[in-house]
Design a protein around this motif. Structure first.
Motif, PDB file in Angstrom:
ATOM      1  N   ARG A 115       0.842  -1.209   0.000  1.00 10.28           N
ATOM      2  CA  ARG A 115       0.000   0.000   0.000  1.00 10.28           C
ATOM      3  C   ARG A 115       0.870   1.248   0.000  1.00 10.28           C
ATOM      4  O   ARG A 115       1.984   1.238   0.499  1.00 10.28           O
ATOM      5  N   THR A 116       0.294   2.310  -0.572  1.00 12.99           N
ATOM      6  CA  THR A 116       1.147   3.474  -0.818  1.00 12.99           C
ATOM      7  C   THR A 116       1.237   4.449   0.351  1.00 12.99           C
ATOM      8  O   THR A 116       2.200   5.188   0.467  1.00 12.99           O
ATOM      9  N   HIS A 117       0.221   4.496   1.224  1.00  9.39           N
ATOM     10  CA  HIS A 117       0.263   5.410   2.366  1.00  9.39           C
ATOM     11  C   HIS A 117      -0.592   4.850   3.491  1.00  9.39           C
ATOM     12  O   HIS A 117      -1.326   3.863   3.304  1.00  9.39           O
ATOM     13  N   ALA A 118      -0.536   5.493   4.637  1.00  9.57           N
ATOM     14  CA  ALA A 118      -1.179   4.956   5.832  1.00  9.57           C
ATOM     15  C   ALA A 118      -2.694   4.798   5.673  1.00  9.57           C
ATOM     16  O   ALA A 118      -3.305   3.922   6.266  1.00  9.57           O
ATOM     17  N   LEU A 119      -3.315   5.695   4.883  1.00 11.42           N
ATOM     18  CA  LEU A 119      -4.773   5.632   4.738  1.00 11.42           C
ATOM     19  C   LEU A 119      -5.205   4.725   3.576  1.00 11.42           C
ATOM     20  O   LEU A 119      -6.389   4.523   3.338  1.00 11.42           O
ATOM     21  N   ASP A 120      -4.231   4.213   2.857  1.00  7.37           N
ATOM     22  CA  ASP A 120      -4.535   3.342   1.713  1.00  7.37           C
ATOM     23  C   ASP A 120      -5.062   2.001   2.232  1.00  7.37           C
ATOM     24  O   ASP A 120      -4.368   1.277   2.936  1.00  7.37           O
ATOM     25  N   THR A 121      -6.319   1.688   1.891  1.00  2.00           N
ATOM     26  CA  THR A 121      -6.898   0.423   2.362  1.00  2.00           C
ATOM     27  C   THR A 121      -6.537  -0.740   1.439  1.00  2.00           C
ATOM     28  O   THR A 121      -6.896  -1.880   1.694  1.00  2.00           O
ATOM     29  N   GLY A 122      -5.872  -0.433   0.349  1.00  2.79           N
ATOM     30  CA  GLY A 122      -5.430  -1.488  -0.563  1.00  2.79           C
ATOM     31  C   GLY A 122      -6.528  -2.066  -1.425  1.00  2.79           C
ATOM     32  O   GLY A 122      -6.335  -3.070  -2.104  1.00  2.79           O
ATOM     33  N   LYS A 123      -7.720  -1.438  -1.405  1.00  4.65           N
ATOM     34  CA  LYS A 123      -8.842  -2.019  -2.158  1.00  4.65           C
ATOM     35  C   LYS A 123      -8.734  -1.724  -3.649  1.00  4.65           C
ATOM     36  O   LYS A 123      -8.505  -0.591  -4.052  1.00  4.65           O
ATOM     37  N   ALA A 124      -8.928  -2.759  -4.433  1.00  7.84           N
ATOM     38  CA  ALA A 124      -8.814  -2.599  -5.882  1.00  7.84           C
ATOM     39  C   ALA A 124      -9.704  -3.639  -6.561  1.00  7.84           C
ATOM     40  O   ALA A 124     -10.280  -4.506  -5.894  1.00  7.84           O
ATOM     41  N   VAL A 125      -9.817  -3.510  -7.882  1.00  7.07           N
ATOM     42  CA  VAL A 125     -10.428  -4.601  -8.635  1.00  7.07           C
ATOM     43  C   VAL A 125      -9.339  -5.231  -9.492  1.00  7.07           C
ATOM     44  O   VAL A 125      -8.456  -4.545  -9.992  1.00  7.07           O
ATOM     45  N   ASN A 126      -9.411  -6.538  -9.624  1.00  9.04           N
ATOM     46  CA  ASN A 126      -8.397  -7.287 -10.345  1.00  9.04           C
ATOM     47  C   ASN A 126      -9.125  -8.181 -11.357  1.00  9.04           C
ATOM     48  O   ASN A 126      -9.759  -9.173 -10.995  1.00  9.04           O
ATOM     49  N   VAL A 127      -9.046  -7.791 -12.618  1.00 10.45           N
ATOM     50  CA  VAL A 127      -9.819  -8.476 -13.657  1.00 10.45           C
ATOM     51  C   VAL A 127      -9.354  -9.926 -13.820  1.00 10.45           C
ATOM     52  O   VAL A 127     -10.163 -10.850 -13.967  1.00 10.45           O
ATOM     53  N   LEU A 128      -8.038 -10.132 -13.764  1.00 11.02           N
ATOM     54  CA  LEU A 128      -7.543 -11.509 -13.952  1.00 11.02           C
ATOM     55  C   LEU A 128      -8.019 -12.411 -12.818  1.00 11.02           C
ATOM     56  O   LEU A 128      -8.376 -13.569 -13.036  1.00 11.02           O
ATOM     57  N   LYS A 129      -8.067 -11.836 -11.618  1.00 12.56           N
ATOM     58  CA  LYS A 129      -8.565 -12.634 -10.482  1.00 12.56           C
ATOM     59  C   LYS A 129     -10.010 -13.069 -10.749  1.00 12.56           C
ATOM     60  O   LYS A 129     -10.388 -14.223 -10.521  1.00 12.56           O
ATOM     61  N   GLY A 130     -10.810 -12.135 -11.265  1.00  8.64           N
ATOM     62  CA  GLY A 130     -12.202 -12.458 -11.593  1.00  8.64           C
ATOM     63  C   GLY A 130     -12.276 -13.591 -12.601  1.00  8.64           C
ATOM     64  O   GLY A 130     -13.124 -14.485 -12.504  1.00  8.64           O
ATOM     65  N   ALA A 131     -11.365 -13.566 -13.575  1.00  4.15           N
ATOM     66  CA  ALA A 131     -11.366 -14.613 -14.602  1.00  4.15           C
ATOM     67  C   ALA A 131     -10.953 -15.953 -13.998  1.00  4.15           C
ATOM     68  O   ALA A 131     -11.514 -16.997 -14.343  1.00  4.15           O
ATOM     69  N   ILE A 132      -9.990 -15.924 -13.087  1.00  4.69           N
ATOM     70  CA  ILE A 132      -9.541 -17.186 -12.469  1.00  4.69           C
ATOM     71  C   ILE A 132     -10.685 -17.804 -11.664  1.00  4.69           C
ATOM     72  O   ILE A 132     -10.883 -19.014 -11.639  1.00  4.69           O
ATOM     73  N   VAL A 133     -11.477 -16.942 -11.031  1.00  3.46           N
ATOM     74  CA  VAL A 133     -12.595 -17.434 -10.219  1.00  3.46           C
ATOM     75  C   VAL A 133     -13.697 -18.026 -11.102  1.00  3.46           C
ATOM     76  O   VAL A 133     -14.258 -19.073 -10.790  1.00  3.46           O
ATOM     77  N   THR A 134     -14.000 -17.367 -12.215  1.00  3.67           N
ATOM     78  CA  THR A 134     -15.216 -17.728 -12.954  1.00  3.67           C
ATOM     79  C   THR A 134     -14.991 -18.572 -14.208  1.00  3.67           C
ATOM     80  O   THR A 134     -15.949 -19.136 -14.741  1.00  3.67           O
ATOM     81  N   ALA A 135     -13.737 -18.674 -14.681  1.00  3.89           N
ATOM     82  CA  ALA A 135     -13.500 -19.469 -15.899  1.00  3.89           C
ATOM     83  C   ALA A 135     -13.767 -20.941 -15.603  1.00  3.89           C
ATOM     84  O   ALA A 135     -13.527 -21.419 -14.494  1.00  3.89           O
ATOM     85  N   ASP A 136     -14.239 -21.640 -16.617  1.00  3.15           N
ATOM     86  CA  ASP A 136     -14.522 -23.058 -16.409  1.00  3.15           C
ATOM     87  C   ASP A 136     -13.245 -23.881 -16.345  1.00  3.15           C
ATOM     88  O   ASP A 136     -13.179 -24.869 -15.634  1.00  3.15           O
TER      89      ASP A 136
END
Ligand SMILES: Nc1ncnc2c1ncn2[C@@H]1O[C@H](COP(=O)(O)OP(=O)(O)O[C@H]2O[C@H](CO)[C@@H](O)[C@H](O)[C@H]2O)[C@@H](O)[C@H]1O
Length: 633
Positions: free
Chosen positions: A334-355
């Motif tokens: 994370r880049t700073h103290a208030l950074d919660t690190g939340k993001a979207v990761n498209v490849l992660k979504g594909a790994i979860v949902t691909a057959d």
């Protein structure tokens, strides 16, 4: 290294790939037993009657499945059905066509939709373009109906002509994402048995490459530049690509018929990663694409399409699907103290949902499940081991063949290697190096970045230059490395050449003209240049990682009663010292053991690495994909 887990049993209808008992004919018969509708048969017959003009002999049925007439074997067989008068109008007649006298080989195949950021020759910045330009053609030649969907990039230069053969097909389609309705258009070219679809959007951010837009806009107005800087983000282009690719099989009448809902989506890397998520979130809940499957092919896990969490709203996904692409950076990233690190990761979504999930070598399929190679996704990938496999990329034999290559000055083959030395002399001449046919010439081709181990080359070069060798590098990428190549060339005028840029003909001439190809990649999902090098009798010296370890067999001079074994040198772990040691052994072998060297060259040239071989393995994975139910929540 074997596949990660024992494969599931074969689908009965496709087991002919492995079993002599089940023939393609019986598959066709099973299709008939399943009682497909008459309209489907009529479609088949009409297509057959078209004289195999389109789709390499694959004929789409109304329900999305296909029956083919044996790929190439059926081509030109005018006895199949030679006029529309002979359209079959009932099942029996079709059965005759399918089974008749063994003249026509038919079997059930797939409607395959490749989704990719690049596909050669339309677009290519690296290996992804090569694979998505060649594998679809190999699959089409085997009889599948294949479509490739990629963006139509315009650069405002001669390269735009690559799209000249594509004409508009269907009507522009509206897609909801990025806070509104976006319009995409489809252009189509049928070439080499494949439906090549390039998609367009009125947005400049979609149409132009980063560099073109950057320059153009700077010329226009600084304020506009700032606005466009916001919208040029890659996620806009690739979000649209994924939505459009999901619509294409439903709306585009290619060769008169749509691909329909029973498709197999082959989605490549993060750019196409939204496709399986869209299938699960947007289509299947409404009964669409419930018979389709998706396969994610990971060419490079280092790039995942990570964007700030707020960009989720741009993706055109239902709100409740946030969890599929949700990504939280570890605290250290994370880049700073208030950074919660939340993001979207498209490849992660594909790994979860691909057959199913594929990588481009078996070695890399294992590496991505480890903390070292998983780029934060190793645990998720490990949890999907049962559907994860690796298939090594092939080589496009039409493009990379030393006996036919148009880019090289002299053609040669395993039976007559004399042309290779002529290629070397011509390359030395072209580069302005001293013409010395006996001097070992080492080459490197690739992107200049961390993955390719350029920093290791850089640190090893001063010591390497103490040897009596020549070294040529072709590449573009990080500015610091490009500058280093220029400086090094100025310093070692008689020994080193650095060609900064992306130049396909030169890459062929280096592959043919060099004796040794160096690939010290830090990680390499497959690697294509070592495959090309071996085909051209150029001996690879590589870091033993991923696909490099799988494809380059380490030289053993004592094997086979001292006849020798192996196609190159692999070194590990990656370090300057190991790189130099491997290169020095290679140089010494080149100089002092001519017959060993010739053995190395010939064994490399003999390797069977065609796409056809890889395509058969892909087919096996396609069948497994259809055995399991699709991903639905
Ligand atoms: N300056 C230049 N001029 C001309 N041609 C150049 C060039 N730089 C690179 N190329 C060409 O681009 C291709 C690069 O292919 P690679 O497989 O080596 O790498 P890449 O990392 O892009 O691909 C990723 O995807 C592929 C495909 O799956 C995997 O093999 C690989 O491991 C993975 O990192 C080759 O055809 C090469 O000749």
């Amino acid at each position: 290294m074997g596949t990660l887990l024992a494969p599931p049993p074969l689908h009965p209808c496709t087991s002919f790939l492995n079993s002599p008992e089940t023939t393609p004919k019986s598959c066709a018969a099973s299709f008939l037993r399943q009682g497909k509708t008459k309209i489907g048969y009529l479609a088949l017959c009409r297509s057959l009657a078209d004289g195999n003009k389109n789709n390499g002999g694959v004929r789409s049925m109304q329900d999305g499945s296909s029956i083919i007439e044996g790929g190439k074997k059926a081509e030109g067989d005018s006895k199949v059905i030679d006029s529309k008068d002979k359209l079959a109008t009932d099942r029996e007649e079709v059965a005759e066509v399918i089974g008749g006298e063994g003249k026509v080989l038919t079997r059930v195949t797939h409607s395959i939709v490749f989704v990719t950021a690049e596909a050669a020759p339309y677009s290519k910045t690296g290996g992804l373009g090569d694979v998505c330009g060649s594998l679809p053609t190999a699959l089409a030649a085997r009889g599948h109906r294949v479509m490739v969907v990629s963006p139509r990039y315009l650069h405002g230069g001669p390269s735009d002509k690559k799209f000249a053969g594509a004409s508009e097909v269907g009507s522009p389609t509206k897609i909801y994402c990025f806070g509104g309705e976006q319009e995409v258009g489809f252009f189509h070219e049928f070439r080499a048995g494949v439906d090549w679809i390039v998609i367009t959007s009125p947005f400049p951010a979609f149409r132009y490459s980063w560099t073109t837009l950057h320059t153009t806009v700077l010329e226009i107005h600084m304020e506009i530049y700032l606005v466009l800087l916001v919208i040029i983000r890659h996620d806009f282009r690739f979000t649209l690509l994924c939505h459009a690719a999901c619509e294409a099989p439903l709306v585009l009448p290619l060769g008169g018929f749509t691909y329909g809902e029973k498709c197999l989506f082959v989605v490549n890397d993060w750019h196409a990663g939204l496709v399986p998520v869209l299938l699960a979130a947007k289509y299947r809940p409404y009964g669409v694409y419930k018979d389709s499957r998706s396969i994610l092919v990971i060419h490079n896990l280092a790039h995942q399409g990570v964007e700030p969490a707020a960009s989720y709203n741009n993706l055109g996904l239902p709100l409740e699907w946030y969890g599929a692409v949700e990504w939280v950076f570890p605290t250290w990233a994370r880049t700073h103290a208030l950074d919660t690190g939340k993001a979207v990761n498209v490849l992660k979504g594909a790994i979860v949902t691909a057959d199913r999930i594929l990588t481009v070598s078996q070695g890399y399929a294992w590496e991505i499940t480890t903390a070292e190679g998983g780029y934060g996704l190793d645990e998720l990938l490990s949890s999907r081991k049962s559907v994860l496999n690796g298939i090594t990329n092939g080589v496009d034999a039409a493009e990379w063949n030393p006996s036919l290559d148009e880019h090289i000055p002299s053609n040669y083959s395993i039976h007559d290697l004399s042309g290779k030395v002529e290629c070397k002399i011509a390359l030395q001449k072209e580069l302005g190096l001293p013409i010395r046919p006996d001097c070992p010439l080492i080459g490197f081709i690739g992107r200049l970045d961390y993955q390719k181990g350029i920093d290791i080359i850089l640190s090893a070069t001063p010591e390497l230059m103490e040897e009596d060798i020549q070294f040529v590098m072709l590449g573009s990428g990080e500015r610091q490395y490009e500058d280093w190549m220029r400086v090094t060339e100025a310093h070692y005028r008689d020994k080193y050449r650095g060609w900064v840029g992306f130049n396909v003909p030169i890459s062929h001439r280096i592959t043919a003209g060099c004796d040794i190809l160096l690939m010290p990649s830090r990680f390499e999902p497959c690697g294509l240049n070592q495959l090309y090098a071996m085909r051209y009798g150029t001996v690879p010296v590589v870091h033993g990682t991923g696909g490099l370890r799988d494809t380059v067999e380490n030289f053993n001079p004592y094997a086979r009663e001292s006849l020798g074994e192996g196609t190159g040198w692999t070194f590990s772990p990656l370090s300057r010292e190991n790189l130099l040691a491997a290169l020095k052994i290679a140089i010494q072998t080149y100089r002092e053991h001519k017959s060993s060297w010739e053995g190395l060259m010939k064994r490399g040239m003999e390797r069977d690495c065609t796409w056809d071989k890889a395509a058969i393995k892909y087919e096996q994975v396609f069948e497994w994909a259809f055995i399991d139910p699709p991903y639905v929540i």
